[in-house]
Design an enzyme around this catalytic site. Sequence first.
Site, PDB file in Angstrom:
ATOM      1  N   SER A 162       0.845  -1.195   0.000  1.00 26.98           N
ATOM      2  CA  SER A 162       0.000   0.000   0.000  1.00 26.98           C
ATOM      3  C   SER A 162       0.878   1.241   0.000  1.00 26.98           C
ATOM      4  CB  SER A 162      -0.891   0.020   1.247  1.00 26.98           C
ATOM      5  OG  SER A 162      -1.499   1.274   1.437  1.00 26.98           O
ATOM      6  N   TYR A 187      -0.121  -0.158  10.671  1.00 24.20           N
ATOM      7  CA  TYR A 187      -0.498  -0.501   9.296  1.00 24.20           C
ATOM      8  C   TYR A 187       0.651  -0.194   8.337  1.00 24.20           C
ATOM      9  CZ  TYR A 187      -2.975  -0.415   4.812  1.00 24.20           C
ATOM     10  OH  TYR A 187      -3.352  -0.643   3.517  1.00 24.20           O
TER      11      TYR A 187
END
Length: 325
Positions: A162, A187
């Site tokens: 990501s 994350y």
Amino acid sequence: MTTTEQQQQPLGSPFSATSTAEDVMAGLGLVGMTAVVTGGYSGLGLETTRALAASGARVVVPARRPSVARAALRDVPGCDVIAMDLADLGSVRAAAAHISACLDRLDLLMAVAGVMATPERRLGPGWESQLATNHFGHFALACELYPLLAAADGARVVVNSSAGHVLTGIRWHDPHFGTGYDKWLAYGQAKTANALFAVRLDALGRDDGVRAYALHPGKILTGLQREMTLEEQIDRGWVDERGHLIGAGFKTPSQGAATGLWAATSPLLDDRGGLYLEDCDIARVSAPEESMDDGGVRAYAIDPDSAARLWELSAAATGATPVVR
């Protein structure tokens, strides 16, 4: 500049940010090929499974909720669902053993499943849950399935990372957030780990014909946002008060799946690997001060030395290691 950084240059792919799964797969025949797609029954994973199956591939979908997966995939031919929870290494090993008993080769491993911005949770011996689920689970699965990948003599492993990797590199001093948990830094670390995993797996596997890639699929509203409140999504400018998408630059699920499918099938990537991709092309290396919305990959997420260090950390944590010839 490392060799990996030198290779991180766009190729001039015929596809782009607006290309769909259908665009990328048009005219491709995958009859006789096998694929494993984690998260292959919702969001980007479902689009990926549908596209691979439509091209003739046999697709195995490991699922934490097998009954839900079977319902979502009931109209997809050539698709098998097996039980697996990425957050449980015993479950991962059992699923890998089942796959290995059914297949003699594996052409594609698509690591699409993941979690994002979760509340603080602990797994196993106290692992931070986003690193454990997004990285350790896929690391163990790939290691267990490595003999099948090597047997394919040309397998590709595609890992969804990501743009969130720009939030942080690996927190070597405290990867499991023993103090000061931050769900977004957790994350970001997990997504950096996904990218570094591809770098190291490619380096170890290329002599067996196993090539690996990480990618940013783009901004897409899928089930990945399930841990975020509506207020959080409104504050980020993603949706309105009714939950309707209003943010700029978002892709459809089909567009979001396109880069992974391009990574899995493009002849432009023959004899290339260990790369970070976006918008159906190789991403450029971005500067530390750039916004994540500007695209590109940070140098720390493709650094071979960091990739080797993370591999050793992951192998020690999980007890998994591939049989590299």
